[in-house]
Design a protein around this motif. Structure first.
Motif, PDB file in Angstrom:
ATOM      1  N   ARG A  27      22.339  41.084 -15.895  1.00  0.00           N
ATOM      2  CA  ARG A  27      22.645  40.011 -14.961  1.00  0.00           C
ATOM      3  C   ARG A  27      24.109  39.585 -15.073  1.00  0.00           C
ATOM      4  O   ARG A  27      24.649  39.481 -16.174  1.00  0.00           O
ATOM      5  CB  ARG A  27      21.720  38.827 -15.231  1.00  0.00           C
ATOM      6  CG  ARG A  27      21.611  37.849 -14.068  1.00  0.00           C
ATOM      7  CD  ARG A  27      20.493  36.855 -14.301  1.00  0.00           C
ATOM      8  NE  ARG A  27      19.202  37.498 -14.434  1.00  0.00           N
ATOM      9  CZ  ARG A  27      18.458  37.914 -13.416  1.00  0.00           C
ATOM     10  NH1 ARG A  27      18.905  37.764 -12.177  1.00  0.00           N
ATOM     11  NH2 ARG A  27      17.285  38.479 -13.628  1.00  0.00           N
ATOM     12  N   ASP A  28      24.738  39.336 -13.947  1.00  0.00           N
ATOM     13  CA  ASP A  28      26.158  38.980 -13.813  1.00  0.00           C
ATOM     14  C   ASP A  28      27.101  40.171 -13.972  1.00  0.00           C
ATOM     15  O   ASP A  28      28.314  40.018 -13.837  1.00  0.00           O
ATOM     16  CB  ASP A  28      26.576  37.881 -14.797  1.00  0.00           C
ATOM     17  CG  ASP A  28      25.954  36.529 -14.480  1.00  0.00           C
ATOM     18  OD1 ASP A  28      25.668  36.285 -13.287  1.00  0.00           O
ATOM     19  OD2 ASP A  28      25.744  35.738 -15.411  1.00  0.00           O
ATOM     20  N   TRP A  29      26.575  41.356 -14.258  1.00  0.00           N
ATOM     21  CA  TRP A  29      27.408  42.555 -14.358  1.00  0.00           C
ATOM     22  C   TRP A  29      27.233  43.399 -13.090  1.00  0.00           C
ATOM     23  O   TRP A  29      26.121  43.624 -12.639  1.00  0.00           O
ATOM     24  CB  TRP A  29      27.008  43.391 -15.568  1.00  0.00           C
ATOM     25  CG  TRP A  29      27.300  42.742 -16.894  1.00  0.00           C
ATOM     26  CD1 TRP A  29      26.480  41.924 -17.604  1.00  0.00           C
ATOM     27  CD2 TRP A  29      28.496  42.874 -17.663  1.00  0.00           C
ATOM     28  NE1 TRP A  29      27.084  41.530 -18.777  1.00  0.00           N
ATOM     29  CE2 TRP A  29      28.325  42.099 -18.841  1.00  0.00           C
ATOM     30  CE3 TRP A  29      29.690  43.570 -17.486  1.00  0.00           C
ATOM     31  CZ2 TRP A  29      29.310  42.014 -19.818  1.00  0.00           C
ATOM     32  CZ3 TRP A  29      30.666  43.483 -18.462  1.00  0.00           C
ATOM     33  CH2 TRP A  29      30.480  42.716 -19.613  1.00  0.00           C
ATOM     34  N   THR A  30      28.341  43.857 -12.527  1.00  0.00           N
ATOM     35  CA  THR A  30      28.293  44.710 -11.346  1.00  0.00           C
ATOM     36  C   THR A  30      28.899  46.073 -11.683  1.00  0.00           C
ATOM     37  O   THR A  30      29.838  46.169 -12.480  1.00  0.00           O
ATOM     38  CB  THR A  30      29.072  44.094 -10.173  1.00  0.00           C
ATOM     39  OG1 THR A  30      30.438  43.855 -10.575  1.00  0.00           O
ATOM     40  CG2 THR A  30      28.447  42.775  -9.743  1.00  0.00           C
ATOM     41  N   PRO A  31      28.380  47.157 -11.099  1.00  0.00           N
ATOM     42  CA  PRO A  31      28.921  48.481 -11.392  1.00  0.00           C
ATOM     43  C   PRO A  31      30.255  48.716 -10.689  1.00  0.00           C
ATOM     44  O   PRO A  31      30.492  48.211  -9.594  1.00  0.00           O
ATOM     45  CB  PRO A  31      27.833  49.414 -10.861  1.00  0.00           C
ATOM     46  CG  PRO A  31      27.191  48.643  -9.756  1.00  0.00           C
ATOM     47  CD  PRO A  31      27.234  47.202 -10.186  1.00  0.00           C
ATOM     48  N   VAL A  32      31.116  49.475 -11.346  1.00  0.00           N
ATOM     49  CA  VAL A  32      32.421  49.859 -10.814  1.00  0.00           C
ATOM     50  C   VAL A  32      32.561  51.361 -11.009  1.00  0.00           C
ATOM     51  O   VAL A  32      32.169  51.889 -12.050  1.00  0.00           O
ATOM     52  CB  VAL A  32      33.565  49.135 -11.541  1.00  0.00           C
ATOM     53  CG1 VAL A  32      34.918  49.496 -10.920  1.00  0.00           C
ATOM     54  CG2 VAL A  32      33.364  47.619 -11.516  1.00  0.00           C
TER      55      VAL A  32
END
Length: 341
Positions: free
Chosen positions: A125-130
């Motif tokens: 949660r709160d982490w987005t993929p790059v």
């Protein structure tokens, strides 16, 4: 010219990516590609249009080498982000999904003919993929960005390199990774949504920061759309405007505003086009990519509900000097958008 080995490059990264240095830099700078050809599923050097319907988990891909014959399959679903990027280094995009709640990555590698699946826990949660290749080995590295804290974590694909981390960004900043200096290593970058400020860390300069603005001429809403538009193998900062009243006050027109890395990141002529015929703000998503194989990103958009007939994918190709356009109308769905790459 000094040659930087991957070992030395990793040492430079670790030296720069420390909380102390990042904290000091962001405090003083005020937080002033994306060289990534990872949308190519069949390895012919041409981007393949691909969309994802998150409510159903269904992917729809048009392969350029098969006369854009549609391919559909399920991988993901509610809460999963779809990614088309080359994580095994074979020159073809892999099928990847990231669970935003649990941080679970689910890979189908093209080198293994998309079976069996492989899973890793990395994020949450709160982490987005790059997407990006941070160790320069030709394979994308699983990367996550924490939109709350500004922390980056990168799982390097080269054996034994492990995971590295650092801070850049935070609330109100989007990750805009790409190879902005053309050295073969992805550069961390962030885009500040409040005023459009870009801050990119150039790997070729020991991760020295460079900031810039793209003049969006009062248009909006805005999303970053970086890519190599001028063909110099460097990512160009670019912004997509869903509504572009800067073009004779026409809010139903969209625009790509961009800087050219081959001109020392100077602003070049914007690209405008009709987004809707009913006078409303365009709801098309930016889908830039190299669709003609000439090494330059083309302007493209994806309409999720084109005239209530389904999803329209439209491309303006650089090899034709952006004259005319190619359309594909193939898909239907409740929440269909371009796959992350």
């Amino acid at each position: 010219m000094a040659v930087t080995t991957r070992s030395a490059h990793r040492q430079q990264w670790q030296k720069w990516m420390s909380a102390t240095m990042l904290g000091g830099l962001l405090a003083t700078a005020g937080l002033a590609g994306n060289f990534n050809r990872n949308g190519d599923f069949n390895g012919d050097g041409i981007m393949d249009p691909a969309v994802y319907d998150e409510p159903t988990g269904e992917w729809h891909v048009l392969l350029s080498g098969s006369d854009y014959k549609p391919q559909s399959f399920g991988w993901g679903g509610p809460g999963w982000t779809a990614i088309q990027s080359d994580y095994d280094g074979d020159g073809r995009a892999d099928i990847v999904a990231y669970n935003r709640a649990t941080g679970r990555w689910a890979f189908l590698y093209s080198r293994r003919r998309f079976t069996p699946p492989e899973y890793i826990p990395f994020g949450g949660r709160d982490w987005t993929p790059v997407t990006g290749d941070y160790d320069g080995d030709g394979a994308s590295d699983p990367t996550i960005y924490n939109k709350t804290t500004g922390e980056w974590r990168i799982m390097l694909s080269r054996p034994g390199n492990g995971t590295i981390s650092g801070r850049l960004g935070g609330p109100g900043y989007k990750a805009v990774s790409g190879d902005y200096d053309g050295d073969g290593f992805s550069d961390p970058g962030v885009y500040r949504e409040s005023d459009g400020l870009w801050l990119v860390l150039f790997s070729s300069r020991d991760y020295a920061a460079r900031s810039c603005y793209v003049d969006t001429k009062g248009d909006g809403p805005l999303v970053p759309a970086p890519a190599d538009y001028d063909g110099d193998r460097k990512t160009d900062p670019a912004v997509f405007a869903y509504s572009a009243p800067s073009w004779y006050g026409k809010r139903h027109v969209f625009a790509f505003h961009l800087l050219s890395s081959s001109r020392n990141f100077r602003q070049i002529e914007s690209f405008y086009h009709l987004g809707r015929e009913d006078g409303k703000t365009s709801n098309a998503d930016p889908a830039q990519g190299d669709y003609d194989g000439d090494g330059k990103a083309d302007f493209a958009i994806s309409w999720p509900d084109f005239e209530s007939a389904g999803v329209m994918w439209r491309m303006w190709k650089s090899s034709r000097n952006y004259g005319g356009h190619d359309d594909v109308l193939q898909w239907n769905g409740t929440d269909v958008h371009p796959v992350l790459r």
